[in-house]
Scaffold this motif. Structure first.
Motif, PDB file in Angstrom:
ATOM      1  N   MET A   1      28.528  92.754  40.475  1.00 53.32           N
ATOM      2  CA  MET A   1      29.771  92.694  39.711  1.00 53.32           C
ATOM      3  C   MET A   1      30.362  94.104  39.594  1.00 53.32           C
ATOM      4  N   GLY A   2      31.632  94.271  39.935  1.00 53.46           N
ATOM      5  CA  GLY A   2      32.255  95.583  39.877  1.00 53.46           C
ATOM      6  C   GLY A   2      32.564  96.007  38.452  1.00 53.46           C
ATOM      7  N   LEU A   3      32.946  97.290  38.336  1.00 56.67           N
ATOM      8  CA  LEU A   3      33.213  97.841  36.999  1.00 56.67           C
ATOM      9  C   LEU A   3      34.376  97.135  36.324  1.00 56.67           C
ATOM     10  N   LEU A   4      35.479  96.896  37.061  1.00 55.84           N
ATOM     11  CA  LEU A   4      36.654  96.257  36.465  1.00 55.84           C
ATOM     12  C   LEU A   4      36.341  94.837  36.015  1.00 55.84           C
ATOM     13  N   LYS A   5      35.652  94.089  36.889  1.00 52.20           N
ATOM     14  CA  LYS A   5      35.303  92.701  36.557  1.00 52.20           C
ATOM     15  C   LYS A   5      34.370  92.643  35.359  1.00 52.20           C
ATOM     16  N   TYR A   6      33.406  93.580  35.333  1.00 54.49           N
ATOM     17  CA  TYR A   6      32.452  93.609  34.230  1.00 54.49           C
ATOM     18  C   TYR A   6      33.170  93.945  32.912  1.00 54.49           C
ATOM     19  N   THR A   7      34.121  94.899  32.970  1.00 56.47           N
ATOM     20  CA  THR A   7      34.854  95.285  31.755  1.00 56.47           C
ATOM     21  C   THR A   7      35.670  94.115  31.224  1.00 56.47           C
ATOM     22  N   ILE A   8      36.363  93.414  32.134  1.00 59.36           N
ATOM     23  CA  ILE A   8      37.147  92.247  31.706  1.00 59.36           C
ATOM     24  C   ILE A   8      36.233  91.181  31.103  1.00 59.36           C
ATOM     25  N   PHE A   9      35.075  90.966  31.747  1.00 57.33           N
ATOM     26  CA  PHE A   9      34.124  89.970  31.254  1.00 57.33           C
ATOM     27  C   PHE A   9      33.653  90.316  29.841  1.00 57.33           C
ATOM     28  N   ARG A  10      33.376  91.600  29.596  1.00 57.84           N
ATOM     29  CA  ARG A  10      32.913  91.998  28.261  1.00 57.84           C
ATOM     30  C   ARG A  10      34.019  91.867  27.217  1.00 57.84           C
ATOM     31  N   PHE A  11      35.257  92.173  27.598  1.00 57.75           N
ATOM     32  CA  PHE A  11      36.361  92.013  26.645  1.00 57.75           C
ATOM     33  C   PHE A  11      36.565  90.532  26.301  1.00 57.75           C
ATOM     34  N   LEU A  12      36.420  89.653  27.300  1.00 56.70           N
ATOM     35  CA  LEU A  12      36.539  88.217  27.017  1.00 56.70           C
ATOM     36  C   LEU A  12      35.422  87.752  26.094  1.00 56.70           C
ATOM     37  N   GLN A  13      34.222  88.319  26.280  1.00 56.54           N
ATOM     38  CA  GLN A  13      33.102  87.974  25.399  1.00 56.54           C
ATOM     39  C   GLN A  13      33.355  88.393  23.955  1.00 56.54           C
ATOM     40  N   SER A  14      34.147  89.442  23.775  1.00 53.73           N
ATOM     41  CA  SER A  14      34.368  89.957  22.419  1.00 53.73           C
ATOM     42  C   SER A  14      35.350  89.112  21.613  1.00 53.73           C
ATOM     43  N   ILE A  15      36.138  88.262  22.277  1.00 50.15           N
ATOM     44  CA  ILE A  15      37.149  87.472  21.561  1.00 50.15           C
ATOM     45  C   ILE A  15      36.534  86.546  20.511  1.00 50.15           C
ATOM     46  N   PRO A  16      35.513  85.710  20.851  1.00 44.01           N
ATOM     47  CA  PRO A  16      34.915  84.872  19.798  1.00 44.01           C
ATOM     48  C   PRO A  16      34.266  85.680  18.685  1.00 44.01           C
ATOM     49  N   VAL A  17      33.748  86.866  19.012  1.00 46.38           N
ATOM     50  CA  VAL A  17      33.159  87.715  17.966  1.00 46.38           C
ATOM     51  C   VAL A  17      34.226  88.130  16.958  1.00 46.38           C
ATOM     52  N   LEU A  18      35.374  88.589  17.468  1.00 45.38           N
ATOM     53  CA  LEU A  18      36.445  89.019  16.572  1.00 45.38           C
ATOM     54  C   LEU A  18      37.016  87.846  15.782  1.00 45.38           C
ATOM     55  N   LEU A  19      37.094  86.674  16.420  1.00 44.57           N
ATOM     56  CA  LEU A  19      37.575  85.489  15.692  1.00 44.57           C
ATOM     57  C   LEU A  19      36.624  85.125  14.558  1.00 44.57           C
ATOM     58  N   GLY A  20      35.318  85.192  14.826  1.00 43.57           N
ATOM     59  CA  GLY A  20      34.325  84.903  13.784  1.00 43.57           C
ATOM     60  C   GLY A  20      34.445  85.882  12.622  1.00 43.57           C
ATOM     61  N   ILE A  21      34.622  87.166  12.944  1.00 49.04           N
ATOM     62  CA  ILE A  21      34.775  88.171  11.887  1.00 49.04           C
ATOM     63  C   ILE A  21      36.030  87.899  11.061  1.00 49.04           C
ATOM     64  N   SER A  22      37.110  87.530  11.737  1.00 51.84           N
ATOM     65  CA  SER A  22      38.365  87.276  11.011  1.00 51.84           C
ATOM     66  C   SER A  22      38.222  86.100  10.054  1.00 51.84           C
ATOM     67  N   VAL A  23      37.509  85.037  10.487  1.00 53.36           N
ATOM     68  CA  VAL A  23      37.321  83.864   9.612  1.00 53.36           C
ATOM     69  C   VAL A  23      36.518  84.257   8.371  1.00 53.36           C
ATOM     70  N   ILE A  24      35.419  84.975   8.580  1.00 54.95           N
ATOM     71  CA  ILE A  24      34.548  85.342   7.450  1.00 54.95           C
ATOM     72  C   ILE A  24      35.280  86.257   6.471  1.00 54.95           C
ATOM     73  N   VAL A  25      35.933  87.293   7.001  1.00 54.38           N
ATOM     74  CA  VAL A  25      36.599  88.261   6.117  1.00 54.38           C
ATOM     75  C   VAL A  25      37.780  87.611   5.402  1.00 54.38           C
ATOM     76  N   PHE A  26      38.541  86.774   6.102  1.00 52.59           N
ATOM     77  CA  PHE A  26      39.683  86.119   5.467  1.00 52.59           C
ATOM     78  C   PHE A  26      39.215  85.201   4.338  1.00 52.59           C
ATOM     79  N   ALA A  27      38.127  84.460   4.585  1.00 51.91           N
ATOM     80  CA  ALA A  27      37.608  83.566   3.544  1.00 51.91           C
ATOM     81  C   ALA A  27      37.122  84.367   2.342  1.00 51.91           C
ATOM     82  N   LEU A  28      36.387  85.444   2.583  1.00 53.29           N
ATOM     83  CA  LEU A  28      35.873  86.252   1.475  1.00 53.29           C
ATOM     84  C   LEU A  28      37.011  86.887   0.682  1.00 53.29           C
ATOM     85  N   ALA A  29      38.043  87.363   1.402  1.00 58.63           N
ATOM     86  CA  ALA A  29      39.144  88.052   0.723  1.00 58.63           C
ATOM     87  C   ALA A  29      40.006  87.094  -0.089  1.00 58.63           C
TER      88      ALA A  29
END
Length: 333
Positions: A1-29
């Motif tokens: 896997m090349g550097l560009l493809k790997y970087t895009i893959f990791r950024f796509l992986q981060s989307i559900p993480v950020l969505l999960g954080i937003s749900v938790i923080v929004f609910a707590l706030a």
């Protein structure tokens, strides 16, 4: 896997993480105790009609799930909402405060890197000698002492007792000398910036310095005991060359991990340091928003910190493969 493809893959992986954080923080706030509207109107005369009008303006009269969907739709359009207490956009508030915080955090990290790596190498090279013992004691004190307490002690010693350095505020180097009383030129401006920055920089950077120094020492000791280092010594290669070319580079992988992960969390760690030294940065804004139940500002800062953390992790992974050719971009063995 090349550097560009790997970087895009990791950024796509981060989307559900950020969505999960937003749900938790929004609910707590939003589900926590306290009414932001009544806190904003505290000390003023108001009636129920005024409260309902303000709630309708900021969407606080709608169900939580609708407010969350509206908020997320705004994020995708570059809109983080409006502060309830300051009548300004969250992006505008964060834009005003992020520069002092970045100046503090980056200078603290520069201090940590400039001191921890030489101390770690020295401790490894002089293992179980007085230099090693002194370095380990410094690291132990740095790891076990809270940043705000170090800040208070620095203020008492260098500002109150000796009077060498200022105890609060920050002189911003991106402003002009005319913005400050008693400063007539740019060299004076930069000099005052350094004077005001020294104490908070040391207070915030001491923990990072101690952590990095311990990791650097451990990794350098491990590298210096490898077979290829023994072989290099057997060939008569100088100790300086062995340290620089054969041991140092391999020992930096865990250090890069610590730097990448802690750089974003250090912004969160700047909260108390900014309070102790009265610096008008993001950390101070974050504490004030929590105290005032200013949900939009709290959410905006939290999402920014989470995004920086995810980006830091991705950059760390990429740097791993750059430093060590044995590391590949997600390829199977």
């Amino acid at each position: 896997m090349g550097l560009l493809k790997y970087t895009i893959f990791r950024f796509l992986q981060s989307i559900p993480v950020l969505l999960g954080i937003s749900v938790i923080v929004f609910a707590l706030a939003n589900l926590g105790p306290g009414d932001p509207v009544r806190m904003m109107l505290h000390g003023q005369e108001y009636d129920q009609e005024m409260v309902e009008a303000i709630e309708a303006r900021y969407g606080l009269d709608r169900p939580v799930h609708e407010r969350y969907l509206t908020y997320m739709a705004g994020i995708f359009q570059g809109d983080l909402g409006e502060s309830i207490h300051r009548n300004r956009t969250v992006l505008g508030l964060m834009g005003d405060r992020i520069a002092p915080t970045l100046l503090l955090v980056l200078s603290a990290y520069a201090f940590a890197l400039a001191t921890s790596i030489p101390l770690g190498i020295l401790a490894a090279k002089r293992r179980n000698k007085p230099e090693d013992h002194v370095s380990r004691i410094i690291a132990l004190i740095g790891v076990s002492t809270p940043s705000f307490w170090i800040g208070i002690m620095l203020i008492l010693l260098f500002a109150v007792t000796l009077g060498w350095l200022p105890s609060s505020g920050l002189v911003y180097p991106w402003r002009t000398p005319a913005d400050y009383r008693g400063i007539g030129s740019y060299p004076e401006l930069y000099y005052e910036t350094i004077r005001h920055l020294l104490l908070p920089m040391i207070a915030l950077g001491t923990l990072q310095m101690a952590t990095l120094m311990r990791v650097e020492r451990t990794q350098m000791i491990d590298s210096l005991q490898k077979d290829y280092v023994k072989l290099a010594r057997a060939y008569g290669i100088s100790e300086r060359t062995i340290l620089r070319k054969h041991a140092f580079q391999v020992a930096q992988l865990p250090v890069i991990t610590i730097v990448g992960l802690n750089l974003s969390t250090a912004i969160g760690g700047a909260v108390l340091t900014e309070y102790v030294f009265n610096i008008n940065g993001m950390g101070r804004l974050f504490i004030e928003s929590i105290d005032q139940n200013d949900y939009q500002v709290t959410m905006g800062i939290t999402m920014l910190l989470a995004t920086l953390f995810v980006i830091g992790v991705i950059i760390t992974d990429i740097a791993y493969a750059y430093v060590d050719p044995r590391v590949t971009y997600g390829e199977s063995e």
